[in-house]
Design an enzyme around this catalytic site. Structure first.
Site, PDB file in Angstrom:
ATOM      1  N   GLU A  94       0.818  -1.207   0.000  1.00 51.49           N
ATOM      2  CA  GLU A  94       0.000   0.000   0.000  1.00 51.49           C
ATOM      3  C   GLU A  94       0.853   1.260   0.000  1.00 51.49           C
ATOM      4  OE1 GLU A  94      -3.245   0.181   2.737  1.00 51.49           O
ATOM      5  OE2 GLU A  94      -3.716  -1.941   2.469  1.00 51.49           O
ATOM      6  N   CYS A 107       3.095   8.443   1.648  1.00 51.23           N
ATOM      7  CA  CYS A 107       3.533   7.476   2.645  1.00 51.23           C
ATOM      8  C   CYS A 107       3.886   6.179   1.901  1.00 51.23           C
ATOM      9  CB  CYS A 107       2.368   7.279   3.619  1.00 51.23           C
ATOM     10  SG  CYS A 107       2.756   6.207   4.970  1.00 51.23           S
ATOM     11  N   CYS A 114       6.104  -7.032   7.855  1.00 53.07           N
ATOM     12  CA  CYS A 114       7.193  -6.549   8.699  1.00 53.07           C
ATOM     13  C   CYS A 114       7.471  -7.597   9.761  1.00 53.07           C
ATOM     14  CB  CYS A 114       6.825  -5.225   9.365  1.00 53.07           C
ATOM     15  SG  CYS A 114       8.157  -4.558  10.398  1.00 53.07           S
ATOM     16  N   CYS A 118       5.439  -5.148  16.187  1.00 56.81           N
ATOM     17  CA  CYS A 118       4.955  -4.220  17.219  1.00 56.81           C
ATOM     18  C   CYS A 118       3.492  -4.576  17.497  1.00 56.81           C
ATOM     19  CB  CYS A 118       5.085  -2.779  16.740  1.00 56.81           C
ATOM     20  SG  CYS A 118       6.803  -2.346  16.385  1.00 56.81           S
ATOM     21  N   CYS A 121       0.315  -2.855  15.596  1.00 57.73           N
ATOM     22  CA  CYS A 121       0.480  -2.540  14.171  1.00 57.73           C
ATOM     23  C   CYS A 121      -0.056  -3.660  13.282  1.00 57.73           C
ATOM     24  CB  CYS A 121       1.960  -2.298  13.882  1.00 57.73           C
ATOM     25  SG  CYS A 121       2.309  -2.081  12.123  1.00 57.73           S
ATOM     26  N   GLY A 168       6.273  -1.943   6.606  1.00 56.98           N
ATOM     27  CA  GLY A 168       7.647  -2.427   6.724  1.00 56.98           C
ATOM     28  C   GLY A 168       8.569  -1.521   7.504  1.00 56.98           C
ATOM     29  N   GLU A 169       9.722  -2.063   7.850  1.00 55.65           N
ATOM     30  CA  GLU A 169      10.748  -1.317   8.584  1.00 55.65           C
ATOM     31  C   GLU A 169      11.855  -0.946   7.586  1.00 55.65           C
ATOM     32  OE1 GLU A 169      11.545   0.118  11.583  1.00 55.65           O
ATOM     33  OE2 GLU A 169      13.409   0.524  10.513  1.00 55.65           O
ATOM     34  N   SER A 200      11.301   6.622   8.744  1.00 63.62           N
ATOM     35  CA  SER A 200      10.791   6.315  10.082  1.00 63.62           C
ATOM     36  C   SER A 200      11.273   4.929  10.496  1.00 63.62           C
ATOM     37  CB  SER A 200       9.260   6.341  10.052  1.00 63.62           C
ATOM     38  OG  SER A 200       8.733   5.919  11.293  1.00 63.62           O
ATOM     39  N   SER A 222      10.029   5.771  16.057  1.00 64.21           N
ATOM     40  CA  SER A 222       8.787   5.318  16.687  1.00 64.21           C
ATOM     41  C   SER A 222       9.070   4.962  18.134  1.00 64.21           C
ATOM     42  CB  SER A 222       8.254   4.102  15.935  1.00 64.21           C
ATOM     43  OG  SER A 222       7.882   4.488  14.642  1.00 64.21           O
ATOM     44  N   LEU A 223       8.858   5.920  19.014  1.00 64.12           N
ATOM     45  CA  LEU A 223       9.221   5.716  20.416  1.00 64.12           C
ATOM     46  C   LEU A 223       8.092   5.008  21.170  1.00 64.12           C
ATOM     47  CD1 LEU A 223      11.470   6.280  22.453  1.00 64.12           C
ATOM     48  CD2 LEU A 223      10.430   8.496  22.907  1.00 64.12           C
ATOM     49  N   ASN A 299      -4.865   3.912  15.415  1.00 66.69           N
ATOM     50  CA  ASN A 299      -5.842   3.524  14.392  1.00 66.69           C
ATOM     51  C   ASN A 299      -6.206   2.069  14.601  1.00 66.69           C
ATOM     52  OD1 ASN A 299      -5.973   5.979  12.788  1.00 66.69           O
ATOM     53  ND2 ASN A 299      -3.821   5.564  12.399  1.00 66.69           N
ATOM     54  N   CYS A 342      -2.008   5.275   9.260  1.00 69.71           N
ATOM     55  CA  CYS A 342      -0.823   4.564   9.731  1.00 69.71           C
ATOM     56  C   CYS A 342      -1.196   3.292  10.448  1.00 69.71           C
ATOM     57  CB  CYS A 342      -0.120   5.378  10.786  1.00 69.71           C
ATOM     58  SG  CYS A 342       0.722   6.755  10.197  1.00 69.71           S
TER      59      CYS A 342
END
Ligand code: SAH
Ligand code: SF4
Length: 368
Positions: A94, A107, A114, A118, A121, A168-169, A200, A222-223, A299, A342
Site C-alpha cells: 500500500e 507514505c 514486517c 509491534c 500494528c 515495513g521497517e 521512520s 517510533s518511540l 488507528n 498509519c
C-alpha cells in the site's frame, strides 16, 4: 515466466551511469533516462526521442521499466488517496497520499509485511514476507505522481514530501532503501530536499548509524513509550536496542548540525501509554534533545486489543509536554473512510510462508 531483464528503476544516478557504461553507452545516457522516466513519466523507450535508435533497441532488449498493477485506487472524502499495488510475484503493498494545505505527503512502503511485530500494528500482525527492491520503492512515487496527474479532482495535487511510514521497517532494508532515497532527492528525478524525505524507524540502532553514513535525510523514530518496561511490550525490538541506546543513536544523528532534530512518533493507546505519568517521564527523556513529538491517535484494526486514547487524554498529554518546552504535534487522522491511516496498511501476502520473528537480527548481510 520471470522477466530476466534488468529493471532500470533499481538504479540511482550512479548505479544507472555504471550500468549504461557496462552496456557500452555514454555515461550521459543515464541523465537522459532519469529525466524521461521520473520527470516526464515516460516509460516507452521509443518515445525517448533523444536516444539513438540503436540505444533504444538495446535498452528494450535488455532492460525494463517495471510498473506494478494498480489493484486498488481509492480516493477518500478528505482527498487522501490509497493505492494497492500488485507486484509481479503477486504480493501487494500500500501507498497513501495525504494532501494538506501547504504540502502533499506520500507514505511509502519498504517491505511486504514486517518482522518486527509491534503489538499495535496491522502490518506487524501480518508477518514478514520480503524486502522490496529499490525499483519497487521508487515506483510508488512514480505511480502516485502519474496517477494524481490524471485522477479527477487530484490534478492540482503534488507530492512535496515522502515519508517512509508505509508497510515495513525501512532500516531492515537499507541496501534497497538508500538508492531509492537518492532518487527522491536527485534533481534529475524528484528533486525533493532532505527536509522533505523522512525515514521512520522503530529503532534498529546499528542501521540508524549506517543510514546517516550513507545519506542525509530526516529521521523519525517510533518511540511510543517513555521507559523500557513498556516499550519492550509495544515495540519488541526495544529488547535488543533499549531506549538508552536508541537515544544515543539519535544524539549521533543530530550531532554537529544545529538545524537537525528527530521526530518522535508516539501512538496514543488508551490506558496503556497515555497517562500523565508517561508524559512526565517522556519530558525527562526528551527535555534536552532537539525533538519534536508527534502524537498519533491509535488507528484500530480488528482484534488489535487496543483502544484509541480519548481526545481529552491526548490533550492532557500534549499539554504536559508543551508546558515543559517539548515541541508537540498532534497528528489528525486522515483517510478514515478508506482505512488509509498509519498502521492499518496491510497488503496481500501471496507467499504463505510468511513468518513472525519476534526479536530478529535484521538481515543486513549483503544488503549493506
Ligand atoms: N516501521 C517503521 C515505519 C512504518 S510504521 C516504524 O515503525 O517506524 C509508521 C508509523 O505508524 C510508526 O510510527 C508506527 O509505530 C505507527 N503505527 C503502527 N501501527 C499503528 C496504528 N495501529 N495506529 C497508529 N499508528 C501506528
Ligand atoms: Fe514494523 Fe513499524 Fe509496524 Fe513495528 S510499527 S511492526 S516496525 S511496520
Amino acid at each position: 515466466m520471470t522477466d530476466e531483464r534488468v529493471n532500470l528503476l533499481d538504479f540511482d544516478r550512479q548505479g544507472l551511469t555504471d550500468y549504461m557504461v557496462s552496456l557500452g553507452e555514454k555515461p550521459y545516457r543515464a541523465r537522459q533516462l532519469l529525466q524521461w522516466i521520473y520527470q516526464r513519466g515516460v516509460t516507452a523507450f521509443d518515445d525517448m526521442t533523444d536516444l539513438s535508435k540503436v540505444s533504444r533497441a538495446k535498452l528494450a532488449e535488455q532492460t525494463v521499466i517495471s510498473l506494478p498493477e494498480v489493484a486498488l485506487e481509492q480516493v477518500s472524502s478528505d482527498g487522501t488517496v490509497k493505492w494497492l499495488f500488485r507486484m509481479h510475484d503477486g504480493n501487494s503493498i500500500e501507498t497513501v497520499y495525504i494532501p494538506e494545505a501547504e504540502r502533499g505527503t506520500l507514505c511509502v512502503s519498504s517491505q511486504v509485511g514486517c518482522a518486527l511485530d509491534c503489538s499495535f500494528c496491522a502490518t506487524g500482525r501480518q508477518g514478514f514476507n520480503r524486502n522490496l527492491t529499490t525499483g519497487e520503492i521508487i515506483v510508488q512515487v512514480f505511480m502516485a505522481v502519474n496517477r494524481l496527474a490524471v485522477l479527477p479532482k487530484c490534478q492540482d495535487q503534488r507530492v512535496t514530501n515522502v515519508v517512509m511510514m508505509g508497510m515495513g521497517e525501512p532500516l531492515a532494508n537499507l541496501g534497497a532503501l538508500v538508492p531509492s532515497l537518492n532518487l527522491m532527492m536527485d534533481d534529475l528525478a524528484y528533486g525533493l530536499s532532505k527536509r522533505r524525505v523522512t525515514v521512520s524507524t522503530s529503532g534498529i540502532v546499528p542501521a540508524m548509524d549506517r543510514l546517516t553514513d550513507r545519506v542525509d535525510v530526516s529521521l523519525a523514530v517510533s518511540l511510543h513509550a517513555p521507559n523500557d518496561a513498556l516499550r519492550d511490550q509495544l515495540v519488541p525490538i526495544n529488547i535488543k536496542y533499549p531506549i538508552s541506546e536508541l537515544m544515543a543513536a539519535c544524539q549521533r544523528y543530530v550531532s554537529g548540525d544545529r538545524k537537525k532534530h528527530v521526530l518522535f512518533e508516539y501512538v496514543m493507546l488508551q490506558g496503556v501509554n497515555d497517562l500523565p505519568e508517561h508524559a512526565h517521564e517522556l519530558v525527562g527523556l526528551l527535555r534536552d534533545f532537539p525533538a519534536k513529538v508527534n502524537l498519533i491517535p491509535f488507528n484500530p484494526f480488528p482484534q488489535s486489543g487496543y483502544k484509541r486514547s480519548s481526545n481529552n487524554a491526548i490533550r492532557r498529554f500534549s499539554t504536559i509536554l508543551t508546558d515543559a518546552g517539548v515541541l508537540t504535534l498532534r497528528r489528525t487522522t486522515r483517510g478514515d473512510d478508506i482505512d488509509a491511516a498509519c498502521g492499518q496498511l496491510a497488503g496481500d501476502i501471496e507467499d504463505k510462508s510468511r513468518r513472525h520473528v519476534r526479536f530478529i537480527e535484521p538481515r543486513f548481510g549483503e544488503q549493506l
